[in-house]
Design a protein around this motif. Structure first.
Motif, mmCIF file in Angstrom:
data_model
loop_
_atom_site.group_PDB
_atom_site.id
_atom_site.type_symbol
_atom_site.label_atom_id
_atom_site.label_comp_id
_atom_site.label_asym_id
_atom_site.label_seq_id
_atom_site.Cartn_x
_atom_site.Cartn_y
_atom_site.Cartn_z
ATOM 1 N N ALA A 292 -4.398 3.499 -3.810
ATOM 2 C CA ALA A 292 -4.598 2.248 -4.536
ATOM 3 C C ALA A 292 -5.843 2.315 -5.402
ATOM 4 O O ALA A 292 -6.779 3.062 -5.122
ATOM 5 C CB ALA A 292 -4.725 1.084 -3.547
ATOM 6 N N THR A 293 -5.829 1.524 -6.454
ATOM 7 C CA THR A 293 -7.037 1.345 -7.249
ATOM 8 C C THR A 293 -7.860 0.230 -6.590
ATOM 9 O O THR A 293 -7.313 -0.657 -5.934
ATOM 10 C CB THR A 293 -6.679 0.963 -8.698
ATOM 11 N N ILE B 42 -6.404 6.916 -10.211
ATOM 12 C CA ILE B 42 -5.208 6.945 -9.372
ATOM 13 C C ILE B 42 -4.402 8.221 -9.573
ATOM 14 O O ILE B 42 -3.833 8.765 -8.629
ATOM 15 C CB ILE B 42 -4.332 5.685 -9.639
ATOM 16 N N THR C 2 -1.158 -0.329 -7.721
ATOM 17 C CA THR C 2 -2.092 -0.255 -8.838
ATOM 18 C C THR C 2 -1.580 -1.039 -10.034
ATOM 19 O O THR C 2 -0.387 -1.357 -10.113
ATOM 20 C CB THR C 2 -2.297 1.222 -9.242
ATOM 21 N N ASP C 3 -2.482 -1.305 -10.951
ATOM 22 C CA ASP C 3 -2.069 -1.897 -12.220
ATOM 23 C C ASP C 3 -1.812 -0.801 -13.258
ATOM 24 O O ASP C 3 -1.447 -1.082 -14.396
ATOM 25 C CB ASP C 3 -3.134 -2.882 -12.727
ATOM 26 N N LYS C 4 -2.005 0.462 -12.831
ATOM 27 C CA LYS C 4 -1.755 1.615 -13.715
ATOM 28 C C LYS C 4 -0.465 2.303 -13.284
ATOM 29 O O LYS C 4 -0.440 3.486 -12.944
ATOM 30 C CB LYS C 4 -2.932 2.581 -13.644
#
Length: 228
Positions: free
Chosen positions: A115-116, A148, A79-81
């Motif tokens: 995953a996002t 997420i 993820t990007d988070k």
């Protein structure tokens, strides 16, 4: 014919093969018929009257068991988070770097990937590696989600996936033998209710042919429940 151990024979003698036990009776009996010294898994197995080859007869879903199933899963979040994922309890988190690690190092130090949606294009590069291992994130399994943190917390809380196989069977781990009888019964009720609700509209006649629970290496106990 396979020769069974004395301990197994003693456990088997406690089970009436001609009886269909209530969930409460089975939850108590499954503890009494445990044959191993370690904290055995309690599994439930269903035989369904569906044709998994037909798209409208697939039975699949997820459920957060009331008391978890006693298994702690290592979660990899792609993820990007990243900060949100780690705060929610992810064991590992990252983006393309995690995909590279799997691809280049053949690394599988985790049990599940969440995953996002925006990362699925990157993950698709290793789909052929993840797919055969049952690790490819999937929205139907709740492992692809824009939230997420929620997805991770549910997995850590004991979320399980149930899915009919190509032979119309379904197997789900729902507890440990060390659980109290009431907790085993609660989890049993929850999974049975979920499977009943997931009945395909295309299914005609008796939906659940058989249902039984057992511990690791223990005898099967046939069960009955509402909606069967």
């Amino acid at each position: 014919m396979k020769k069974r151990s004395k301990k197994y024979q003693e456990a088997l003698a406690k089970v009436d093969a001609n009886k269909v036990y209530t969930i409460e009776e089975a939850a108590k009996l499954v503890k009494e018929t445990n044959t191993v010294k370690f904290d055995a898994t309690v599994d439930i197995s269903f035989r369904l009257n569906v044709d998994p080859k037909q798209a409208d007869q697939l039975v699949r879903g997820t459920l957060v068991l009331p008391h978890g199933n006693g298994k702690t899963k290592k979660v990899l979040a792609i993820t990007d988070k990243v900060d949100d994922a780690l705060a929610a309890g992810a064991d590992f988190a990252g983006g393309a770097d995690m995909v590279d690690k799997i691809q280049k190092e053949n690394w599988f130090g985790f049990d599940v990937i969440v995953a996002t949606p925006n990362m699925m294009g990157i993950i698709g590069k290793i789909a052929r590696t993840l797919g055969p291992k049952g690790l490819m994130p999937n929205p139907k399994a709740g492992t692809v989600s824009p939230d997420i943190a929620k997805a991770i917390k549910e997995i850590k809380a004991g979320k399980v996936e149930y899915r009919v196989d190509r032979e119309a069977n379904m197997h789900v781990s729902i507890a440990r033998v060390s659980f109290d009888v009431d907790k085993i019964a609660d989890n049993l009720n929850a999974i049975c209710e979920a499977v009943v609700k997931a009945r395909p509209a295309a299914c005609k006649g008796n939906y659940i042919k058989t249902a039984a629970i057992h511990t690791t290496m223990g005898p099967s106990i046939n069960i009955t429940f509402a909606g069967r």
